[in-house]
Design a protein around this motif. Structure first.
Motif, short mmCIF file in Angstrom:
data_model
loop_
_atom_site.label_atom_id
_atom_site.label_comp_id
_atom_site.label_asym_id
_atom_site.label_seq_id
_atom_site.Cartn_x
_atom_site.Cartn_y
_atom_site.Cartn_z
N GLU A 258 0.96 -1.16 0.07
CA GLU A 258 -0.05 0.00 -0.08
C GLU A 258 0.79 1.33 0.14
N ASN A 259 1.93 1.32 0.82
CA ASN A 259 2.81 2.43 0.84
C ASN A 259 3.34 2.59 -0.44
N ALA A 260 4.24 1.54 -0.90
CA ALA A 260 4.93 1.93 -1.90
C ALA A 260 4.16 2.14 -3.07
N ARG A 261 2.93 1.77 -3.29
CA ARG A 261 2.12 2.17 -4.45
C ARG A 261 1.87 3.73 -4.43
N ALA A 262 1.57 4.03 -3.38
CA ALA A 262 1.38 5.46 -3.15
C ALA A 262 2.55 6.44 -3.37
N LEU A 263 3.63 5.94 -2.93
CA LEU A 263 4.95 6.52 -3.04
C LEU A 263 5.37 6.57 -4.38
N ALA A 264 5.15 5.44 -5.08
CA ALA A 264 5.49 5.51 -6.49
C ALA A 264 4.58 6.37 -7.24
N GLU A 265 3.38 6.48 -6.90
CA GLU A 265 2.66 7.54 -7.82
C GLU A 265 2.95 8.79 -7.46
N TRP A 266 3.38 9.21 -6.36
CA TRP A 266 3.82 10.61 -5.97
C TRP A 266 5.16 10.75 -6.62
N LEU A 267 6.06 9.88 -6.69
CA LEU A 267 7.22 10.06 -7.28
C LEU A 267 6.98 10.35 -9.01
N GLU A 268 6.05 9.30 -9.60
CA GLU A 268 5.99 9.51 -10.96
C GLU A 268 5.60 11.15 -11.26
N GLY A 269 4.83 11.66 -10.60
CA GLY A 269 4.27 13.12 -10.75
C GLY A 269 5.01 13.97 -10.37
N HIS A 270 6.62 13.86 -9.87
CA HIS A 270 7.49 14.72 -9.22
C HIS A 270 8.28 15.28 -10.52
N ALA A 271 8.44 16.41 -10.76
CA ALA A 271 9.16 17.02 -11.75
C ALA A 271 10.72 16.60 -11.79
N SER A 272 11.27 16.42 -10.76
CA SER A 272 12.58 16.36 -10.52
C SER A 272 12.93 14.78 -10.60
N VAL A 273 11.89 13.90 -10.91
CA VAL A 273 12.03 12.65 -11.06
C VAL A 273 12.01 11.97 -12.50
N ASP A 274 12.94 11.50 -13.01
CA ASP A 274 12.84 10.90 -14.37
C ASP A 274 12.22 9.77 -14.77
N ARG A 275 12.29 8.84 -13.81
CA ARG A 275 11.72 7.55 -14.09
C ARG A 275 11.37 6.88 -12.95
N VAL A 276 10.20 6.34 -12.72
CA VAL A 276 10.04 5.41 -11.48
C VAL A 276 10.23 3.74 -12.04
N TYR A 277 10.59 2.91 -11.15
CA TYR A 277 10.79 1.85 -11.34
C TYR A 277 9.81 0.87 -10.18
N TYR A 278 8.53 0.74 -10.54
CA TYR A 278 7.68 -0.21 -9.61
C TYR A 278 6.76 -1.05 -10.56
N PRO A 279 6.67 -2.20 -10.48
CA PRO A 279 5.86 -2.95 -11.06
C PRO A 279 4.25 -2.81 -11.26
N GLY A 280 4.03 -1.73 -10.03
CA GLY A 280 2.49 -1.78 -9.95
C GLY A 280 2.08 -0.48 -10.78
N LEU A 281 3.02 0.21 -11.31
CA LEU A 281 2.57 1.42 -12.18
C LEU A 281 2.35 0.75 -13.57
N GLU A 282 1.31 1.43 -14.34
CA GLU A 282 0.90 0.89 -15.60
C GLU A 282 2.22 1.34 -16.44
N SER A 283 3.05 2.41 -16.21
CA SER A 283 4.02 2.92 -16.97
C SER A 283 5.09 1.92 -16.99
N HIS A 284 5.31 0.86 -15.95
CA HIS A 284 6.34 0.03 -15.99
C HIS A 284 6.09 -0.74 -16.93
#
Length: 387
Positions: A258-284
């Protein structure tokens, strides 16, 4: 304990019965090195604790049940377990493995076993054509991590196991990141499942251990021979700690996910983050296979910052809720920079070739309140000047 029981029930009860003599509910810590025999060679199932110990027996039965396997063997570390898989091979054998495996796995393959005339080929195991091309007449093992460390690639266990078997090779899967609560490789055709018990199965950052689980009786006998002969076995107290940990594995993993999914979504929307590696994201890129193979997506994630090496180092050094440390899978959140820490054993050119950049940050997302985790990373970004 029947395999028909749900995993939450097996986690608490499998391999464990109240002590017949005292009724003690928890498995005792059998702090013995040796055991009385009724006659020469006539023992009661135990003769020497390197060979077998009642506390370890209960842990091994518990781990096998969690993986829906028949046989489990515990080791003093995850690397002790991986070493034992290597012991199954002969000089001249060939191994195919992933190009972004854990740094310690890469090290034991290349710096320990290559000098004993074992050959290793590292490929992107999500590319099945590349795996097929790498297989040789002398290939005896396909070693798979899924999700991988630290790029979180999800490998198709069923397809890779079938490919290995086409070449009469074993398929071993390191299931440390997913845990048997989220993924059970034996159900997809793997021959051996490997774990670092240090991580989620122990769950409290207070014990080091490893395990191998299989459904094959003859293979288990070979593993048991090397377990006893090499002697990389855990202490009874370590086994007790892991048994304590497995009881709460399901409830801990629910919060980790639960926590990792929420954190991954926040990171994916952050301007300074190029890419997030988390299997729960549809972008993965391997999200689709993750949805078919995993019951949830785990507590591990990595991300690339649009930042210099120094700025990324500052981020991991400035967190307060996240602790700068190696390892993973405990209740507390950990953060690290793989290029400088867990994967430093991999040559820089190899790291760069697989996308493991100097700015890559890996997080083991714990079970704290997720708002505190997000605020902590946000403050660390600000301190590093990457906002």
């Amino acid at each position: 304990m029947s395999m028909d029981e749900h995993i939450e029930t097996r986690a608490i009860h499998a391999g464990q019965e109240p002590d017949e003599e005292t009724g003690a509910l928890m498995t005792p810590i059998y702090a013995n090195s040796t055991y009385e025999q009724d006659g020469p060679g006539d023992h009661r199932g135990y003769e020497y604790s390197r060979t077998g110990n009642p506390t370890r027996t209960d842990l091994e039965a518990n781990l096998a049940a969690l993986e829906n396997g028949s046989y489990g063997r515990a080791f003093s570390s995850g690397m002790g377990a991986i070493n034992t898989v290597c012991n199954l091979l002969d000089a001249g054998d060939h191994v195919v493995t992933g190009d972004d495996v854990y740094g310690g796995t890469h090290r034991i393959f290349t710096q320990v076993y290559e000098k004993y005339d074992l050959e290793f080929t590292f490929v992107d195991t999500t590319d099945h054509a590349a795996v097929a091309d790498a297989m040789q007449a002398n290939t005896e093992l396909l070693w798979v991590e899924t999700p991988t460390n630290p790029l979180m690639r999800v490998n198709d266990i069923e397809a890779l196991a079938a490919l290995a078997h086409e070449h009469d090779a074993l398929c071993a899967v390191d299931n440390t990141f997913a845990t048997p609560y989220l993924q059970r490789p034996l159900e997809f055709g793997a021959d051996i499942v490997s774990h670092s018990l240090t991580k989620y199965l122990g769950g409290h950052s207070d014990v080091v251990g490893g395990a191998l689980i299989t459904d094959d009786e003859a293979l288990d006998a070979d593993i048991g021979f090397y377990q006893n002969s090499v002697g990389a076995t855990p202490s009874p107290f370590d086994c007790f700690l892991v048994l304590r940990g497995t009881k709460t594995l399901p409830v801990r993993m629910d919060r980790h996910c639960e926590n990792a999914r929420a954190l991954a979504e926040w990171l994916e929307g952050h301007a300074s983050v190029d890419r997030v590696y988390y299997p729960g994201l549809e972008s993965h890129p391997t999200h689709e296979i993750a949805t078919t193979q995993m019951d949830d997506f785990g507590g591990m994630l990595s991300f690339d910052l649009d930042a210099t090496l120094e700025e990324a180092s500052t981020v991991v050094s400035e967190t307060e809720v996240f602790t700068l440390a190696e390892s993973l899978g405990g209740v507390e959140s950990l953060i690290e920079q793989p290029a400088a820490m867990t994967h430093a054993a991999i040559p820089p050119e190899e790291r760069e070739a697989i996308g493991l950049s100097d700015g890559l940050i890996r997080a083991s997302v714990g079970i704290e309140h997720v708002d505190d985790l997000i605020a902590d990373l946000d403050a660390a970004f600000t301190a590093a000047g990457v906002h």
